[in-house]
Design an enzyme around this catalytic site. Structure first.
Site: not given
Ligand code: PLP
Length: 299
Positions: A45-47
Site C-alpha cells: 500500500q505504498s504511496n
C-alpha cells in the site's frame, strides 16, 4: 491555536501526496542515467510506489516494485491493518507496475530482496535505477528543501507532519533551519535509530546542494508517541483524528501516516506543547483509505 493545513494531498499528480515533490527531482535523474527500469521497495500500500508508477509510465520507463504486505521492525500480530488489494495496489495495477510480492518479513529482508532483484534484472540486460524506500535519497530530500520555501515567510511557530523514510523531515529541517519554525515529525514506524538515519540523509543533502550547515541527530525532533501497534497498522487515536477532520472540515487524512500525525498535533495542542500559528503538512496517502476493511471507528 491557529492551524493551517498544507495540502500536499491535493497536488494532483497520481492522486497527490508528498512523494510528487521527490519525484520532481528523482525522475530527471532516472532519465539522465539512461535507465530503462526503475526498481524500488516498500509495502503493497505504498504511496511512493503509486506515484513512482505514474511517473515512470509517463516517461516510458518500466517500474518494478518489490513489496511485502507489511514489512516490520518488530513482529506484528496477524490480521491487523490494511488489505493487500484495492487502494494503492489497485492504482498500481492500473499504472502497469510490475510487482514482486514477498511474504512478510523484516525491512532488512526487503532491502536484500530489492538488491537481488536489481542484480537479476541487470543480468537480463536491463539498465536499472534503484530507488530506496519512500524515495528517500538526497534528491528526494531536495524536493522538501525547496518545499520549505513555500512556508518560510508565513513564520509558523511549528510545522507538524508524518515522518517515515526521512526525506520529508530532513528537507524541511534544513529548509527551515535558523527560522522560528519548529520542525516536528510524528513517526509512523517505531525504528529507534530513525534520527540517525535522517541525519545521514540530511548530510547527503547538505553535500549535494551544498549547504554550509550540518544538522546532527539531536537536531531532529521525531516523536514516537503516536506510532500505535506498528508501521502500516492504523491506530485508534489516528482513526479518531481521521474522523474528526473529515467531519469538521471535509478533509480526509490517510490511516497510516497523516492521521497519526494529526492525532499527534491534537494531543500536543491539548498538552500545550505547541501553540500560536501551526502548520499541519498534509502529506497525502488518502487512497489507502480504500484498503481499509471498514471505517475502523475508534472503539
Ligand atoms: C511517505 C509518506 C510520509 C512520510 O514521508 P517520508 O519522506 O517517507 O518520511 C508521510 N505521509 C504519507 C501519506 C506518505 O505517503
Amino acid at each position: 491555536m491557529d492551524v493551517w493545513i498544507k495540502r500536499d494531498d491535493l497536488t494532483g499528480f497520481g492522486f497527490g501526496g508528498n512523494k510528487g515533490r521527490k519525484l520532481e527531482y528523482l525522475i530527471p535523474d532516472v532519465l539522465a542515467s539512461g535507465a530503462d527500469t526503475v526498481i524500488t521497495c516498500g509495502s503493497i500500500q505504498s504511496n511512493f510506489i503509486r506515484q513512482l508508477g505514474a511517473a515512470c509510465s509517463m516517461v516510458g520507463v518500466a517500474c518494478v516494485a518489490v513489496v511485502m504486505d507489511k514489512p516490520y521492525e518488530f513482529e506484528l500480530p496477524e490480521g491487523n491493518g490494511l488489505r493487500a488489494e484495492s487502494g494503492n495496489r489497485l492504482l498500481g495495477d492500473i499504472l502497469g507496475i510490475q510487482w514482486e510480492v514477498l511474504p512478510n518479513g523484516t525491512w532488512d529482508t526487503l532491502f536484500e530482496a530489492l538488491a537481488d532483484c536489481a542484480t537479476a534484472l541487470r543480468a537480463e540486460g536491463k539498465v536499472v535505477y534503484e530507488i530506496p524506500v519512500g524515495g528517500s535519497t538526497a534528491l528526494g530530500a531536495y524536493g522538501f528543501l525547496q518545499a520549505a520555501n513555500e512556508i518560510r515567510e508565513a513564520a509558523f511557530d511549528a510545522v507538524v507532519f508524518a515522518s517515515s523514510s526521512g526525506s520529508t523531515h530532513s528537507g524541511l529541517a534544513y529548509g527551515l533551519h535558523g527560522t522560528s519554525t519548529r520542525v516536528l515529525g510524528v513517526a509512523c514506524d517505531p525504528e529507534p535509530e530513525i534520527a540517525e538515519e535522517f541525519a545521514a540523509l540530511g548530510q547527503a543533502l547538505a553535500e549535494l546542494v551544498p549547504l554550509p550547515i550540518r544538522l546532527q541527530p539531536s537536531d531532529y525532533s521525531v516523536d514516537f508517541r503516536f506510532v500505535g501497534a506498528g508501521y502500516g497498522i492504523p491506530s485508534e487515536a489516528g482513526q479518531a483524528a481521521l474522523e474528526y477532520l473529515a467531519q469538521r472540515e471535509g478533509i480526509f487524512l490517510d490511516p497510516i501516516y497523516s492521521a497519526k500525525a494529526f492525532a499527534g498535533l491534537l494531543e500536543m495542542a491539548r498538552n500545550g506543547e505547541i501553540g500560536g500559528k501551526v502548520c499541519f503538512w498534509h502529506t497525502g496517502g488518502t487512497p489507502a483509505i480504500f484498503a481499509q476493511a471498514d471505517a475502523g471507528h475508534a472503539q
